[in-house]
Design an enzyme around this catalytic site. Structure first.
Site, PDB file in Angstrom:
ATOM      1  N   CYS A  93      38.392  37.470  48.964  1.00  0.00           N
ATOM      2  CA  CYS A  93      39.603  37.946  48.286  1.00  0.00           C
ATOM      3  C   CYS A  93      40.719  36.916  48.274  1.00  0.00           C
ATOM      4  CB  CYS A  93      40.081  39.242  48.942  1.00  0.00           C
ATOM      5  SG  CYS A  93      38.974  40.650  48.682  1.00  0.00           S
ATOM      6  N   HIS A 324      36.047  38.316  42.695  1.00  0.00           N
ATOM      7  CA  HIS A 324      34.698  37.904  43.105  1.00  0.00           C
ATOM      8  C   HIS A 324      33.755  39.070  42.881  1.00  0.00           C
ATOM      9  CE1 HIS A 324      35.247  40.268  46.768  1.00  0.00           C
ATOM     10  NE2 HIS A 324      36.401  39.651  46.940  1.00  0.00           N
TER      11      HIS A 324
END
Length: 930
Positions: A93, A324
């Site tokens: 993240c 992601h």
């Protein structure tokens, strides 16, 4: 004349400005080079375009989540283009979001994990001032950020460049969170209509857009909508909590539950196939993730409809992507991210806007580091040279009249990369040390040195007396040192009969003689060499000793006096305790004996339920209360004094511990001390010449003992009572506690909070039911989810990350190659050819040619150190056989490369350490030759 002159001057100034802009565009290759006529479609020229970025959290591409978002596909993908090869440089993240904001690789912005440097002071001072928001704000854009920012953002400030700020404090939550709303921290609860974060982001962003166009119609808007979905805790809106109960797209990948994997890195080697409860959990997790994305789909539609109502939709770039990917059961991993495989690094990427052809797709490789340069290029701002990414707006460049599109698939003519870097984790000194041991198992390795040391007698096993360490083989047949439990006492003592004294081992030198020998050697080495030869060290001799018999008598008497004095003190303490304990308060009659209560002091009793009852007379007046309290305080002091004496006795017992049978090394003990041996000695009957001598000693002791008793009784006045002794010791302990408290007080509140968090985290990891060595495991139970559908199948344990899962990879996609090459911190290497193995099931390193491995290793090293787009881009033209690309490849093959993984032995940016290691290596080689 004046009017004509003014007109000529204006025309001349305009021409000079146009020439200057053209010259600057030619001199700066990263300036906005493409006007309205260079793109497909039509673009407004009367104002700059609006820009909207919609960023999801942990959204996958390969597990099929996009097909459950029909509104997003209709408003963005159908009206724009789809990037089929969109990747992230770090599948975590905070590192990925930092790359999106700055356009930098992880090794350049130094945010390696979700904790390390994430929203730190160094990040705020160095990189946060150079995000794309600061550049757009400087050219007149009204910027707004809504939603999750960085994992460690504490909400105490507004990052530079943002006009409207609605930032989530800390990590993702859907309820019970805090936000920084333009500098004011607001707490939200558990009410869907007021607190659901996804809807809050949609409403606030639409309000900001509407007000901006109402009060500033000529200024463009740039917004980032950072959605929490589908990140955990996966709380969906109530109206969607019943959907997708049978969704199983995650099982379509062949890598689902493909375990164990002995040909992959350490973590996947130790993960087995999933259990039935794991399959049930993954199914529900996938369902809840899809449910949370429905609110994101609604937000996309809401923003697009508002732009259409304002007449700004055709003049707005709308980008949809994720930070992601994610995995659900792939390779046996129940859930998670941070892997270099396709399911974690591939992300959805959709784009619509002016000049973007509708319904098209681009197969060129784009990365999250390209987002910041592309946003600047959309706004007509020159891309700074320090950014590692490139603007993918160049891929829509038109070459003459040919649109270069076949069946909706664009084939750009622009020079574009074919390889990018995937990196995860931070290299620590401990990792480098372990890797150096693994790679250098030669003559100078740690294991070789340890094996050589274990051949010495001082490390033999089992432990002998006075031995500090012993060597033993572990389960892997490697030598390990262990501390001797009983033989590690520095001063081995021989316990002799007749008292607690110690003896001397046979052959042990006189300590005084040893000390003089050490002093003489020191003086000869540091004083005599190079100095005057007339200098001769001399030693002060000890005073003349008494005869052996007299010395023995004196020492015995001194020791017995000391013991006698200690016995009197112990007896007096015990009498005082008994006398105080026997006191009673006048007027108090004890209650009948009850087994459920115990008497703790005179006048008060405690019961089994921890309640206490005292005589009412204790509280009748202040004098009685004080008397009772002083009595209790006096008992506490006496007990503390007695406890100190017991501790002294315990220490004495430890020092005088007899040797255990296996500690005896066979040396004889001599309990008759020689002259010159300091310390007390104990007289044995065997050392005495006759019984008369012993009797004489006893008689002399009895006379001395009587004198000592008389002196002790006279000196034992009331001024030297037990209370003074106790108070002195209490003062000493209070000073020690004050110092300890002072040290604790020096810790700041933040450090204490961080320490408590680490302790709680450590306790969770030490749970016997969910703990694996070198693994990051989590425990899931029925209390994990608070919104329906709820988990009711009990608790289980799963490990989703490992401490040694640090890697660097290159991902290449071009006309001839499609592969993933990785080097792990453990020294493990993997190669996956996605042309014949698209799901990366088999590590094909064994079939790769050595020359190709050297080329891939050189390419990886180049990207790991790159800075700026010129160093970080490996280009390939659309047609095969590009001369520039092949020239680079041929140069890479001709390089004299060091052996693989040489980068791990030398940490970056530390040339001093490298020179020091090289010097040590040369010295070792020279000594070996000698």
């Amino acid at each position: 004349m004046s009017g004509r002159s003014t007109t000529l001057i204006l025309l001349l100034a305009t021409a000079l400005c146009i020439i200057g802009v053209q010259a600057r565009s030619q001199s700066n290759p990263r300036a906005p080079r493409y006007g309205p006529d260079n793109f497909y479609g039509r673009r407004k020229t009367n104002s700059k375009p609006n820009i909207v970025v919609i960023l999801t959290d942990d959204q996958d591409q390969q597990l099929g989540s996009m097909k459950y978002m029909p509104k997003t596909l209709r408003y963005i993908a159908k009206e724009g283009t789809t990037f089929t090869n969109s990747f992230v440089s770090t599948p975590m993240c905070c590192p990925s979001r930092s790359s999106i904001l700055t356009g930098l690789y992880t090794h350049n912005h130094n945010v390696y994990t979700n904790n390390d440097n994430c929203s730190s002071i160094q990040w705020q001072q160095t990189h946060e001032t150079r995000t794309f928001a600061t550049y757009l704000s400087n050219v007149g854009y009204r910027t707004g950020y809504f939603g999750k920012y960085l994992n460690e953002y504490n909400g105490t400030y507004i990052p530079p460049g943002w006009r409207e700020w609605v930032g989530l404090v800390r990590n993702t939550r859907f309820y019970n969170y805090s936000i920084n709303f333009n500098g004011k921290k607001i707490n939200h609860g558990f009410d869907y209509h007021k607190d659901y974060l996804t809807d809050l982001i949609a409403n606030d962003s639409v309000s900001f857009l509407k007000l901006s166009k109402q009060y500033f119609p000529s200024r463009p808007v740039m917004m980032v909508l950072s959605m929490p979905a589908p990140h955990g805790p996966e709380d969906s809106a109530p109206q969607y909590s019943h959907l997708f109960a049978n969704a199983s797209d995650y099982m379509d990948l062949p890598s689902y539950d493909y375990a164990p994997n002995p040909d992959k890195q350490w973590m996947l080697q130790h993960i087995n196939r999933m259990e039935p409860i794991h399959h049930e959990f993954v199914k529900m997790l996938h369902q809840k993730r899809l449910q949370t994305l429905q609110s994101v789909d609604d937000a996309v539609e809401k923003v697009c409809l508002e732009l259409k109502a304002l007449g700004e939709l055709e003049n707005t770039y709308i980008m949809f992507t994720s930070d992601h990917g994610y995995h659900l059961g792939q390779f046996g991993m129940i859930k998670g991210k941070a892997m270099p495989y396709e399911f974690d690094v591939r992300v959805p990427m959709l784009l619509r806007g002016p000049g973007i052809p509708k319904g098209s797709s681009i197969h060129n490789m784009v990365v999250n580091i390209d987002i910041a340069p592309s946003i600047l290029d959309m706004a007509g701002v020159a891309v700074p040279d320090h950014m590692d990414g490139d603007s993918f707006i160049r891929l829509f460049e038109r070459d003459g009249g040919d649109k270069n599109a076949i069946d909706g698939s664009l084939r750009p003519k622009a020079l574009w990369r074919d390889t990018y870097l995937v990196e995860r984790g931070k290299v620590t000194g401990k990792m480098l040390k372990q890797l150096a041991i693994q790679q250098n198992r030669g003559e100078f390795s740690k294991e070789a040195k340890l094996a050589k040391d274990c051949t010495k007698l001082e490390f033999r096993s089992p432990c002998a007396r006075d031995q500090q360490f012993e060597c033993r083989l572990d389960a892997n047949s490697r030598w390990r040192k262990f501390k001797c439990r009983f033989g590690s006492m520095k001063a081995g003592r021989c316990v002799c009969r007749g008292g607690g004294g110690g003896g001397v081992r046979a052959g042990e030198l006189d300590p005084g003689r040893k000390e003089r020998s050490k002093q003489r050697a020191f003086l000869q080495e540091h004083v005599s060499i190079g100095k005057s030869t007339a200098f001769r060290p001399s030693f002060i001799k000890p005073p003349k000793r008494l005869p052996r018999r007299a010395l023995r008598q004196t020492k015995v008497l001194r020791k017995k006096k000391k013991k006698r004095r200690q016995n009197r003190l112990d007896e007096k303490l015990s009498n005082a305790v008994l006398s105080v304990a026997a006191e009673e308060i006048v007027g108090w009659e004890p209650a009948p004996i009850n087994s459920s209560m115990s008497q703790q002091g005179s006048g008060c009793k405690t019961f089994a339920n921890n309640s206490m009852l005292c005589d009412p007379l204790v509280f009748s007046d202040i004098d009685t209360w004080k008397q009772h309290k002083q009595s209790v305080d006096w008992k506490i002091q006496l007990y503390k004094e007695q406890l100190d004496l017991l501790k002294d006795i315990r220490q004495h017992l430890k020092e005088q511990r007899p040797l255990i049978k296996h500690e005896d090394d066979g040396q004889l003990c001599s309990c008759t001390p020689d002259i010159g041996v300091p310390g007390d000695a104990t007289v044995l009957e065997d050392d005495v010449g006759s019984n008369e001598t012993v009797a004489g000693e006893e008689e002399s002791y009895s006379e001395e003992e009587e004198e000592e008793e008389e002196e002790y009784s006279e000196d034992d006045s009331e001024s030297e009572n037990l209370q003074q002794i106790t108070q002195s010791r209490m003062k000493r302990y209070s000073r020690q506690s004050t110092r300890r408290d002072g040290r604790k007080a020096t810790l700041s509140r933040e450090k204490l909070d961080a320490k408590l968090r680490r302790q709680r985290k450590s306790r969770r990891r030490q749970d016997e039911l969910c703990d694996e060595k070198n693994m990051n495991c989590f425990s899931h139970d029925n209390e994990h989810w608070k919104t329906p559908p709820l988990w009711t199948k009990g608790s289980f344990c799963s490990c989703q990350q490992a401490s040694n899962n640090t890697y660097w990879c290159i991902r290449t996609i071009n006309s001839t190659h499609n592969f993933l090459y990785c080097e792990f911190i453990t020294g493990f290497i993997s190669f996956y050819n996605l042309t014949n193995d698209p799901h990366q099931l088999v590590n094909q390193l064994r079939v790769v040619d050595e020359s190709m491995l050297q080329v891939m290793h050189a390419t990886l090293n180049r990207l790991r150190k790159c800075q700026g787009v010129d160093e970080c881009s490996l280009y390939e033209r659309g047609a095969a056989g590009d001369e520039d690309y092949m020239q680079y490849r041929s140069k890479s093959k001709s390089l004299e490369l060091p052996r693989l993984l040489d980068w791990s032995e030398t940490p970056p940016n530390k040339p001093k350490r490298r020179r020091h290691r090289e010097k040590q290596q040369r010295n070792r080689q020279q000594s070996a030759r000698v």
